[in-house]
Scaffold this motif. Sequence first.
Motif, PDB file in Angstrom:
ATOM      1  N   TYR A   4     -24.532  21.117 -79.431  1.00 23.33           N
ATOM      2  CA  TYR A   4     -25.134  19.780 -79.466  1.00 23.33           C
ATOM      3  C   TYR A   4     -24.315  18.777 -80.275  1.00 23.33           C
ATOM      4  O   TYR A   4     -24.851  17.792 -80.768  1.00 23.33           O
ATOM      5  CB  TYR A   4     -26.573  19.880 -79.985  1.00 23.33           C
ATOM      6  CG  TYR A   4     -27.443  20.658 -79.039  1.00 23.33           C
ATOM      7  CD1 TYR A   4     -27.902  20.065 -77.876  1.00 23.33           C
ATOM      8  CD2 TYR A   4     -27.759  21.987 -79.274  1.00 23.33           C
ATOM      9  CE1 TYR A   4     -28.671  20.770 -76.974  1.00 23.33           C
ATOM     10  CE2 TYR A   4     -28.524  22.703 -78.384  1.00 23.33           C
ATOM     11  CZ  TYR A   4     -28.976  22.099 -77.231  1.00 23.33           C
ATOM     12  OH  TYR A   4     -29.724  22.800 -76.319  1.00 23.33           O
ATOM     13  N   THR A   5     -23.026  19.017 -80.373  1.00 21.02           N
ATOM     14  CA  THR A   5     -22.145  18.060 -81.029  1.00 21.02           C
ATOM     15  C   THR A   5     -22.274  16.699 -80.346  1.00 21.02           C
ATOM     16  O   THR A   5     -22.286  16.610 -79.114  1.00 21.02           O
ATOM     17  CB  THR A   5     -20.686  18.546 -80.965  1.00 21.02           C
ATOM     18  OG1 THR A   5     -20.594  19.804 -81.648  1.00 21.02           O
ATOM     19  CG2 THR A   5     -19.749  17.548 -81.633  1.00 21.02           C
ATOM     20  N   ASN A   6     -22.388  15.641 -81.149  1.00 23.29           N
ATOM     21  CA  ASN A   6     -22.517  14.261 -80.675  1.00 23.29           C
ATOM     22  C   ASN A   6     -23.872  13.950 -80.055  1.00 23.29           C
ATOM     23  O   ASN A   6     -24.060  12.862 -79.491  1.00 23.29           O
ATOM     24  CB  ASN A   6     -21.413  13.897 -79.675  1.00 23.29           C
ATOM     25  CG  ASN A   6     -20.030  13.978 -80.297  1.00 23.29           C
ATOM     26  OD1 ASN A   6     -19.845  13.642 -81.462  1.00 23.29           O
ATOM     27  ND2 ASN A   6     -19.048  14.429 -79.518  1.00 23.29           N
ATOM     28  N   LYS A   7     -24.825  14.873 -80.153  1.00 21.74           N
ATOM     29  CA  LYS A   7     -26.181  14.618 -79.682  1.00 21.74           C
ATOM     30  C   LYS A   7     -27.055  14.193 -80.859  1.00 21.74           C
ATOM     31  O   LYS A   7     -26.994  14.778 -81.950  1.00 21.74           O
ATOM     32  CB  LYS A   7     -26.781  15.859 -79.036  1.00 21.74           C
ATOM     33  CG  LYS A   7     -26.098  16.287 -77.750  1.00 21.74           C
ATOM     34  CD  LYS A   7     -26.328  15.287 -76.633  1.00 21.74           C
ATOM     35  CE  LYS A   7     -25.770  15.793 -75.311  1.00 21.74           C
ATOM     36  NZ  LYS A   7     -25.978  14.824 -74.210  1.00 21.74           N
ATOM     37  N   SER A   8     -27.885  13.190 -80.624  1.00 19.98           N
ATOM     38  CA  SER A   8     -28.809  12.690 -81.642  1.00 19.98           C
ATOM     39  C   SER A   8     -30.198  13.257 -81.376  1.00 19.98           C
ATOM     40  O   SER A   8     -30.747  13.089 -80.281  1.00 19.98           O
ATOM     41  CB  SER A   8     -28.848  11.156 -81.600  1.00 19.98           C
ATOM     42  OG  SER A   8     -29.826  10.657 -82.488  1.00 19.98           O
ATOM     43  N   VAL A   9     -30.756  13.919 -82.387  1.00 15.30           N
ATOM     44  CA  VAL A   9     -32.037  14.616 -82.247  1.00 15.30           C
ATOM     45  C   VAL A   9     -33.033  14.059 -83.260  1.00 15.30           C
ATOM     46  O   VAL A   9     -32.706  13.902 -84.440  1.00 15.30           O
ATOM     47  CB  VAL A   9     -31.876  16.129 -82.482  1.00 15.30           C
ATOM     48  CG1 VAL A   9     -33.216  16.855 -82.347  1.00 15.30           C
ATOM     49  CG2 VAL A   9     -30.838  16.720 -81.537  1.00 15.30           C
ATOM     50  N   ASN A  30     -24.444  21.538 -84.653  1.00 15.70           N
ATOM     51  CA  ASN A  30     -23.696  20.301 -84.910  1.00 15.70           C
ATOM     52  C   ASN A  30     -24.353  19.037 -84.373  1.00 15.70           C
ATOM     53  O   ASN A  30     -23.670  18.024 -84.190  1.00 15.70           O
ATOM     54  CB  ASN A  30     -22.263  20.387 -84.366  1.00 15.70           C
ATOM     55  CG  ASN A  30     -21.320  21.058 -85.349  1.00 15.70           C
ATOM     56  OD1 ASN A  30     -21.694  21.361 -86.478  1.00 15.70           O
ATOM     57  ND2 ASN A  30     -20.103  21.308 -84.915  1.00 15.70           N
ATOM     58  N   ALA A  31     -25.641  19.057 -84.111  1.00 11.98           N
ATOM     59  CA  ALA A  31     -26.336  17.834 -83.718  1.00 11.98           C
ATOM     60  C   ALA A  31     -26.518  16.927 -84.931  1.00 11.98           C
ATOM     61  O   ALA A  31     -26.522  17.379 -86.081  1.00 11.98           O
ATOM     62  CB  ALA A  31     -27.694  18.172 -83.112  1.00 11.98           C
TER      63      ALA A  31
END
Length: 237
Positions: A4-9, A30-31
Amino acid sequence: MGKYTNKSVLVLGGSRGIGAAIVKKFASENAKVTFTYAGSKQAAEQLAQETGSQALFVDSADRDSVISCIKNLDTLDILVVNAGIGVFGDALDLDPNDIERLFQINIHTPYYAAVEAARKMPIGGRIIIIGSVNGDRMPVAGMAAYAASKSALQGLARGLARDFGPRGITINVIQPGPIDTDANPADGPMKDVLHAFMAIKRHGTTTEVANMVAWLAGSDTDFITGAMHTIDGGFGA
């Protein structure tokens, strides 16, 4: 690089129990994780420090605060609504104000949060709501309002799936059964009663629920929406 790198949660209700496990899962991949808390400031601050996430105080019974929280995010790819409460006892004796607050947190917040999130999300956005197997089955007395609130999430997800589908945004409900948390410990007084209903005679773990959340949030689930995903050890079988 994590999944989830570069994902905003955003996790609504993320300081303890299932919510904290979800925060840890996404952070480990890596979110960029933001989570809300209401009554557990110390736990929230510790979790944020451990995971590199951001903790925000938000009362999930306050519609405007929830909407504002989502509006103020720079980006949002994945919303997980975990905030929820239980009010248990004889329906003839319960305080109507307590029931009203339960409905605000358990029904109103998921609806308004999902709608506001959909305004912000790109194609491929994910909305995941933590419901309960009690939306399908209620085998004991004293939980009518709670069960009603969890059943309501089913209609919410089915309806919003049609509203959001043309934009490539999915919405799903995860329905845990007995999960080992502070509110329902695996060695608690209800253990034997709950396990008697179950095919797998144990409480589930928060990590098991978080793993299901992460799967539904991933890129392999584009065609899954408006659905209920039960993780209950056969409680509702």
